[in-house]
Structure formats: C-alpha cells, structure tokens
Design an enzyme around this catalytic site. Structure first.
Site, mmCIF file in Angstrom:
data_model
loop_
_atom_site.group_PDB
_atom_site.id
_atom_site.type_symbol
_atom_site.label_atom_id
_atom_site.label_comp_id
_atom_site.label_asym_id
_atom_site.label_seq_id
_atom_site.Cartn_x
_atom_site.Cartn_y
_atom_site.Cartn_z
ATOM 1 N N HIS A 189 65.220 53.620 70.715
ATOM 2 C CA HIS A 189 64.152 53.108 69.843
ATOM 3 C C HIS A 189 64.643 52.985 68.397
ATOM 4 O O HIS A 189 64.515 51.922 67.770
ATOM 5 C CB HIS A 189 62.951 54.048 69.917
ATOM 6 C CG HIS A 189 61.786 53.624 69.073
ATOM 7 N ND1 HIS A 189 60.723 52.900 69.563
ATOM 8 C CD2 HIS A 189 61.522 53.810 67.747
ATOM 9 C CE1 HIS A 189 59.863 52.666 68.595
ATOM 10 N NE2 HIS A 189 60.323 53.206 67.474
ATOM 11 N N GLU A 190 65.214 54.062 67.879
ATOM 12 C CA GLU A 190 65.670 54.053 66.488
ATOM 13 C C GLU A 190 66.884 53.146 66.306
ATOM 14 O O GLU A 190 67.064 52.561 65.238
ATOM 15 C CB GLU A 190 65.995 55.479 66.021
ATOM 16 C CG GLU A 190 64.819 56.443 66.065
ATOM 17 C CD GLU A 190 63.614 55.969 65.256
ATOM 18 O OE1 GLU A 190 63.814 55.189 64.285
ATOM 19 O OE2 GLU A 190 62.479 56.345 65.588
ATOM 20 N N HIS A 237 65.695 49.721 65.403
ATOM 21 C CA HIS A 237 65.396 49.612 63.971
ATOM 22 C C HIS A 237 66.683 49.474 63.161
ATOM 23 O O HIS A 237 66.780 48.626 62.273
ATOM 24 C CB HIS A 237 64.632 50.855 63.493
ATOM 25 C CG HIS A 237 63.241 50.971 64.024
ATOM 26 N ND1 HIS A 237 62.336 49.938 64.004
ATOM 27 C CD2 HIS A 237 62.578 52.030 64.590
ATOM 28 C CE1 HIS A 237 61.181 50.339 64.517
ATOM 29 N NE2 HIS A 237 61.307 51.597 64.887
#
Length: 419
Positions: free
Chosen positions: A18-19, A22
C-alpha cells in the site's frame, strides 16, 4: 508462534505494498519523500537510500509516506539568524549550518537579511568579520540543513506535494489502495496457476479422506450426469441436491473413462448456522491454465470487492451491527484458523484482506485516502484547493474518531475471543 509469524508477514506485506504505491507515484511526480515507514511510534530500524529514510516502527498498525509540504517544514531561516554556508563545486550553497557552526570551520558564517529556500532559492546576508556589504548566495535545489549533527534535505516548492497538478496529487494518494487490488489480483493469479481455479462443472474434485463420497467409491474426475434421475450439468446443481437430502440415499449416475456407472451415496447430515445440510466430502473441481488464470483472478478480485462493498452498505443501513466488525485481534484470530488449513488458503485470505484494506482506504472518511480524494474532488469542482488549515483540522478530527473506533472494535474482539 506460526500464527504470529503468518500475521506479521501478511499484515507487513499488505501495508508495504500500500505505502509503496504512494511512494512510487509520488516520486514519479517529483515529490520529495522524506520517509517511508511501516508502523507508527518509535523507530526500531532505519536506513537511508537516496532521498528517503526507510523505517520500521514499533507499533504495527499501519504505515505512512512523509512527503515534503504535507507537514510544515520544521526549519525556517529568519532575518537576524547567524548561519554557516557550505558550497558545492558550482559555487552554490548546498549546506546550511543552523547551529554548532564551530564543528564546520570551513563554513562561511553570515547574518541573514533575507532567505527564500522554497521558490527563489537565495540567501542574502552580511558576512561576519567583514565589511557590512550585503551579499547574495544562490542555493542549490539539492541543498541540506545541518542541525544538531543531522542533515535534513531542503524541499524547494517544486518538490513539495502542493506544487503538483491535481492529477499528480490524486494519483499519488489513489496509488496506495490501487496497489492493494493489484496485489490481490496477482495472488489470485498465482493460486490459479499453481493450485488451479474452481470451475462450475458437474465433475468431482478432490475428496476428503473420511467423506461419504470416497467411502462409496467416487473418484476425483468423475463426471456426474444425473442424481436420482435428475440431470445435472453444473457444480451448483450437484451441491443443491446433496444439501437438501441429508441422510437420504442418492443414486449418482457418473461417467468414468468413457463408461457409465451408478453409485449410491448417503450424504452425512451437518448443521451449519442452525440449518441441517447434506455433505458427501468433495471439493469443487479445479482447472489449471496459465492464461486462464488471469481472467479468473480479475473476476475473483471483482467479486470479493463487490461482496465487501455490499457488506459495508449493510453496515451503513443498519443491517449489520458494529459488533460484526473485526479489528487487529479479530483478524489475528481468523488468521489462526485459516493458517491451519494450509499455505494456499492463507494466501487467499491475504488477498481478501488486501482488497478489504484497499476498499476501506477509499471510503470518503477524513484521515483516510478516500478522505483526501474527497477534498481533491472538491478542488476540481471549485477550481481551487480547500484551505489547508481547515482540511488539516478535518483530517485530525477524522483520525481521532478512527482511533476511537479501532479501540471499540478491538475491545469487542477481545470480549468475543478471550472473555
């Protein structure tokens, strides 16, 4: 111990992916990413590569990517400050020594008259111990503050989050949940290639060792033509007839190696959620195909996403209660049950959790990615961004409420499983 390891690995991978979404899209947009963190709280481990510090923190309850401009810059150079300047080969300032200037004897010490390290990238000031002549120094785009022995990279405005286009900022935020769906898709694809994927045909799949089907002589790969003279062609039809006839003998007309045969089987009665159903101990047929795994994985990702969204809709409308939500404790206990069924089922569970994490983060709730995207949508409609201070206050309140919800859900989990 195996459950703890499985839980840490699954949760760590989901947060990491997920990170990473980003981070990758923020860097592609030219945003300076100061830190990539798994967990919150004190640092346990860290290292720096290029511009970013990669850290593992003590509390494993999420992660974050700290982008320049998202928080107020911690160091500000004001008129009257005495600072030291170090220069690169091009004569530009590449290090601004804020304190402990005696540890940098090569630094040129000046009294600041004006400084803009975001847009103009200049410092004007008077050199100490020389004539009071105002001098201007050009600052490199890749410059650093030196404070308390640590170097902190300066972020010119064009490297800050707020300087990017609405599309770039939207993609940097949306990429986190998006990567959770991508991860689920690849897990389902891998499982389809290695384990196979279920097909809705009236063919006997794997048999359980103590099931009625094996005891009666059914074999994996047998094609069920009819049950009690009722023709069947799909797995759903086979299951429906078995479930509604617990304890009743059924005549299975099967095809095996081109030959027809009738086998009598009596489904065992099993109570599931207060309802008695018949079972014979067979699994759905599986098919292995490299290219077929991709559309099946896409379909399974979509179906699980739809199932989770429908469940959240029922929670909003009151058809589900808050007690039905699970936090970290509930997920841990579910992981413990799934882990006992083997690595393939554990991987499928990880894929479902990844989809769940992606959907939850896309909800239009302040402090979540969906909340950020909601403000970007408002910006697109208004033609200008919402005031940063007002947006920050909304996200702060949202984060506080989310933490309260997590405490309530965790307490419910503890009561269900341990009290």
């Amino acid at each position: 111990m195996n459950t703890v390891i499985a839980f840490i690995i699954i949760f760590g991978v989901l947060v990491f992916v997920h990170e990473l979404g980003h981070l990758v899209f923020a860097k592609r947009a030219g945003i300076l990413c100061r830190e990539f963190a798994i967990g919150f709280g004190p640092k346990v481990f860290s290292f720096k590569k290029n511009e970013t510090v990669y850290t593992i923190r003590l509390l494993p309850i999420g992660g974050f990517v700290r982008m320049a401009g998202e928080d107020p810059e911690t160091i500000e150079i004001k008129p009257g400050y005495h600072i030291g300047l170090l220069f690169n080969a091009n004569g530009e300032v590449n290090k601004v020594v804020v304190n402990n200037k005696d540890k940098h004897p090569d630094a040129k010490v000046i009294e600041v008259e004006y400084a803009d390290l975001e847009k103009e990238l200049v410092i004007r000031g008077f050199e100490m111990n020389e004539e009071e002549v105002l001098k201007e120094f050009k600052v490199s785009e890749e410059s650093y503050f030196v404070m308390d022995g640590q170097e902190i990279q300066n972020a010119p405005y064009n490297r800050q989050f707020g300087s990017k286009t609405l599309g770039q900022r939207t993609m940097a935020i949306f990429a986190g949940p998006m990567m959770n769906f991508v991860l689920a898709f690849f897990i389902f694809t891998f499982l389809g290639m290695v384990q196979g994927y279920p097909i809705n045909e009236s063919v006997i799949g794997e048999l359980t060792p103590d099931g009625a089907a094996q005891a009666a002589g059914l074999q994996q790969g047998d094609k069920v033509v009819a049950i009690n003279d009722t023709e069947v062609s799909t797995w759903e039809e086979v299951v429906k007839i078995i479930q509604v006839n617990p304890g009743e003998e059924l005549d299975f007309l099967i095809e095996r190696n081109g030959q027809s045969e009738t086998i009598a089987i009596t489904p065992k009665a099993e109570t599931i959620e207060g309802e008695t159903r018949g079972i014979i101990g067979v699994y759905m047929p599986m098919e292995q195909s490299f290219w077929g795994s991709f559309p099946k994985a896409a379909s399974e990702t979509y179906n699980w996403s739809k199932e989770i969204v429908v469940g959240l809709g029922k929670l909003v409308t009151g058809q589900f209660s808050l007690d039905m939500l699970s936090g970290p404790v509930g997920i841990y206990k579910s992981t413990e049950v799934v882990a006992e069924s083997g690595v393939f089922l554990l991987m499928r569970w990880a894929a479902v959790l990844s989809i769940n994490l992606g959907i939850i983060n896309l909800l239009p709730i302040p402090a979540l990615d969906g909340g950020r995207l909601m403000f970007f949508a408002a910006e697109a409609v208004r033609g200008k961004p919402v005031d940063r201070h007002k947006e920050g206050l909304v996200h702060f309140i949202g984060f506080a409420l989310l933490m309260l919800l997590m405490l309530v859900v965790t307490w419910n989990d503890i009561q269900k499983f341990f009290l």
